[in-house]
Motif scaffolding. Structure first.
Motif, mmCIF file in Angstrom:
data_model
loop_
_atom_site.group_PDB
_atom_site.id
_atom_site.type_symbol
_atom_site.label_atom_id
_atom_site.label_comp_id
_atom_site.label_asym_id
_atom_site.label_seq_id
_atom_site.Cartn_x
_atom_site.Cartn_y
_atom_site.Cartn_z
ATOM 1 N N UNK A 37 0.809 -1.219 0.000
ATOM 2 C CA UNK A 37 0.000 0.000 0.000
ATOM 3 C C UNK A 37 0.840 1.266 0.000
ATOM 4 N N UNK A 38 0.595 2.120 -0.991
ATOM 5 C CA UNK A 38 1.177 3.455 -1.011
ATOM 6 C C UNK A 38 0.199 4.474 -0.437
ATOM 7 N N UNK A 39 -0.892 3.999 0.102
ATOM 8 C CA UNK A 39 -1.888 4.866 0.744
ATOM 9 C C UNK A 39 -1.603 4.906 2.240
ATOM 10 N N UNK A 40 -1.617 6.101 2.809
ATOM 11 C CA UNK A 40 -1.201 6.258 4.206
ATOM 12 C C UNK A 40 -2.284 6.896 5.069
ATOM 13 N N UNK A 41 -3.531 6.706 4.712
ATOM 14 C CA UNK A 41 -4.613 7.369 5.428
ATOM 15 C C UNK A 41 -5.442 6.365 6.222
ATOM 16 N N UNK A 42 -4.967 5.988 7.397
ATOM 17 C CA UNK A 42 -5.744 5.125 8.269
ATOM 18 C C UNK A 42 -5.950 3.717 7.765
ATOM 19 N N UNK A 43 -5.021 3.216 6.935
ATOM 20 C CA UNK A 43 -5.193 1.885 6.352
ATOM 21 C C UNK A 43 -5.262 0.798 7.420
ATOM 22 N N UNK A 44 -4.470 0.937 8.458
ATOM 23 C CA UNK A 44 -4.415 -0.111 9.470
ATOM 24 C C UNK A 44 -5.783 -0.344 10.103
ATOM 25 N N UNK A 45 -6.482 0.723 10.467
ATOM 26 C CA UNK A 45 -7.798 0.578 11.081
ATOM 27 C C UNK A 45 -8.805 -0.018 10.112
ATOM 28 N N UNK A 46 -8.686 0.344 8.843
ATOM 29 C CA UNK A 46 -9.586 -0.216 7.824
ATOM 30 C C UNK A 46 -9.395 -1.722 7.706
ATOM 31 N N UNK A 47 -8.137 -2.155 7.648
ATOM 32 C CA UNK A 47 -7.871 -3.589 7.517
ATOM 33 C C UNK A 47 -8.310 -4.353 8.771
ATOM 34 N N UNK A 48 -8.142 -3.742 9.929
ATOM 35 C CA UNK A 48 -8.590 -4.390 11.159
ATOM 36 C C UNK A 48 -10.096 -4.598 11.145
ATOM 37 N N UNK A 67 8.527 2.565 -5.448
ATOM 38 C CA UNK A 67 9.276 1.510 -4.769
ATOM 39 C C UNK A 67 8.464 0.215 -4.704
ATOM 40 N N UNK A 68 7.185 0.337 -4.396
ATOM 41 C CA UNK A 68 6.342 -0.859 -4.296
ATOM 42 C C UNK A 68 6.186 -1.532 -5.653
ATOM 43 N N UNK A 69 6.019 -0.740 -6.705
ATOM 44 C CA UNK A 69 5.923 -1.321 -8.046
ATOM 45 C C UNK A 69 7.208 -2.054 -8.418
ATOM 46 N N UNK A 70 8.345 -1.428 -8.118
ATOM 47 C CA UNK A 70 9.617 -2.076 -8.429
ATOM 48 C C UNK A 70 9.784 -3.358 -7.611
ATOM 49 N N UNK A 71 9.307 -3.350 -6.397
ATOM 50 C CA UNK A 71 9.404 -4.546 -5.558
ATOM 51 C C UNK A 71 8.580 -5.679 -6.145
ATOM 52 N N UNK A 72 7.352 -5.385 -6.559
ATOM 53 C CA UNK A 72 6.508 -6.423 -7.155
ATOM 54 C C UNK A 72 7.174 -6.990 -8.399
ATOM 55 N N UNK A 73 7.745 -6.127 -9.224
ATOM 56 C CA UNK A 73 8.410 -6.600 -10.443
ATOM 57 C C UNK A 73 9.644 -7.433 -10.112
ATOM 58 N N UNK A 74 10.425 -6.974 -9.136
ATOM 59 C CA UNK A 74 11.641 -7.705 -8.773
ATOM 60 C C UNK A 74 11.323 -9.066 -8.155
ATOM 61 N N UNK A 75 10.248 -9.147 -7.389
ATOM 62 C CA UNK A 75 9.864 -10.416 -6.756
ATOM 63 C C UNK A 75 9.283 -11.400 -7.754
ATOM 64 N N UNK A 76 8.711 -10.894 -8.837
ATOM 65 C CA UNK A 76 8.190 -11.763 -9.890
ATOM 66 C C UNK A 76 7.148 -12.744 -9.391
ATOM 67 N N UNK A 77 7.256 -13.985 -9.861
ATOM 68 C CA UNK A 77 6.289 -15.017 -9.497
ATOM 69 C C UNK A 77 6.299 -15.322 -8.006
ATOM 70 N N UNK A 78 7.379 -14.970 -7.324
ATOM 71 C CA UNK A 78 7.490 -15.261 -5.891
ATOM 72 C C UNK A 78 6.955 -14.131 -5.009
ATOM 73 N N UNK A 79 6.400 -13.084 -5.611
ATOM 74 C CA UNK A 79 5.921 -11.973 -4.807
ATOM 75 C C UNK A 79 4.794 -12.417 -3.880
ATOM 76 N N UNK A 80 4.876 -12.057 -2.598
ATOM 77 C CA UNK A 80 3.797 -12.389 -1.672
ATOM 78 C C UNK A 80 2.606 -11.442 -1.790
ATOM 79 N N UNK A 81 2.747 -10.390 -2.593
ATOM 80 C CA UNK A 81 1.700 -9.367 -2.678
ATOM 81 C C UNK A 81 0.423 -9.941 -3.289
ATOM 82 N N UNK A 82 -0.695 -9.669 -2.637
ATOM 83 C CA UNK A 82 -2.008 -10.064 -3.157
ATOM 84 C C UNK A 82 -2.780 -8.870 -3.697
#
Length: 340
Positions: A37-48, A67-82
């Motif tokens: 998440x690149x969103x920083x507006x109360x995400x934790x409470x929403x997910x809870x 940074x997050x986009x580059x991470x997803x690309x670098x992780x490739x098929x092994x990315x834990x991101x859902x």
């Protein structure tokens, strides 16, 4: 040079891992879903709240969009991101254009999210809206002084020389606004508009709260701000000497942008990831806007009391492809115009 580039990428991702992790659950209790998440507006409470209602646990990694986009690309098929969540329609378009998101077949989302706030191939969906519009000091400015047809262009009028404040380009706000002006008017006129701002000695500031303070103090007569920053400040300081003006209501409408999300193509939990996005667009809309006063995308959900107090307005249509594809051109245009 290849080794240096790989090392630099590795260091960037390592720094992101060390500084941006925002897990809701301990390592001994793995979460069902991983959200980047690149969103920083109360995400934790929403997910809870989502976990409380559904039993599906969520872990999230916060960070800068690129940074997050580059991470997803670098992780490739092994990315834990859902799920990938971000602010700015251009960022969502960019993620989809790079093939990182997969289409969602969801009657729930079809009903909850208007077509203009989602991808034409259903790879991402807007969840909340923010408007970037005019704030003015009523002691120094009459509403009739502002151009109701082309308010953003009107700030290039020499009568505003030494009187306007705007945001820097460190966030997407200014860049996306200029991208929308390029899309609306063409590059030449958009360049003239920005040059006009610069010629008016625009005072460029690092955040929207500084802009609000400057207008309140009379340091600037007019500024461009995201509406929710004003809403948050008014909660704490209701006596601010400022007024909101919905830009270009007799023309293209007020510039708006979105926060949204999509299911990462390599996700191993696609059904639950889709369930999260569906919840965010329906039952979770009130939680999404709570405390931050953004506008819900779901037309059946009302804005909160503070956002409602600003009144209704005509939004400028969002062209996510333009915001994304014209991003680099907008950055170049700002530099060419001398916007600092």
């Amino acid at each position: 040079m290849r080794t240096s580039a790989l090392l630099a990428t590795g260091l960037t991702l390592a720094a992101l891992s060390a500084t941006a992790g925002c897990g809701l659950f301990g390592e001994d209790q793995p979460a069902d879903l991983q959200v980047y998440s690149a969103r920083h507006y109360g995400s934790e409470e929403v997910f809870k709240q989502f976990t409380k209602e559904t039993g599906i646990t969520v872990d999230f990694l916060g960070g800068d969009n690129s940074e997050l986009l580059e991470r997803i690309k670098a992780e490739g098929e092994d990315s834990p991101a859902d799920v990938y969540m971000t602010v700015d329609a251009g960022n969502l378009w960019n993620a989809a254009d790079q093939g990182l998101l997969q289409p969602i077949d969801s009657p729930t989302l079809d009903k909850a999210v208007p077509q203009q706030y989602r991808d034409s191939q259903d790879r991402w969906f807007g969840l909340v809206l923010r408007a970037r519009t005019v704030l003015y000091n009523p002691d120094n400015v009459k509403e009739s002084d502002l151009d109701p047809q082309d308010t953003y262009a009107g700030l290039a009028d020499p009568k505003w020389k030494g009187r306007i404040c705007m945001r820097d380009t460190s966030e997407a706000y200014t860049v996306s606004l200029v991208a929308s002006l390029i899309d609306l008017y063409g590059r030449d006129k958009a360049l003239d508009i920005v040059k006009g701002w610069v010629a008016n000695d625009v005072d460029v500031m690092a955040n929207d709260v500084l802009l609000i303070d400057a207008v309140d103090a009379g340091t600037c007569d007019v500024a461009l701000v995201n509406h929710y920053y004003l809403a948050r400040e008014l909660e704490e300081r209701p006596d601010l000497d400022v007024k909101l003006y919905w830009a270009s209501q007799e023309g293209a409408g007020t510039h708006v942008n979105i926060s949204g999300a999509g299911v990462v193509k390599t996700s191993d939990n696609k059904e639950q990831a889709q369930e999260l996005i569906e919840w965010l667009a329906t039952k979770g809309q009130d939680d999404m806007i709570a405390g931050n006063h953004e506008f819900p995308v779901n037309p059946s959900v009302q804005p909160d009391e503070v956002a409602r107090s600003f009144g209704t307005f005509k939004p400028m249509p969002i062209d996510a492809e333009a915001y994304g594809a014209l991003n680099a051109e907008a950055v170049d245009l700002l530099a060419e115009a001398g916007y600092k």
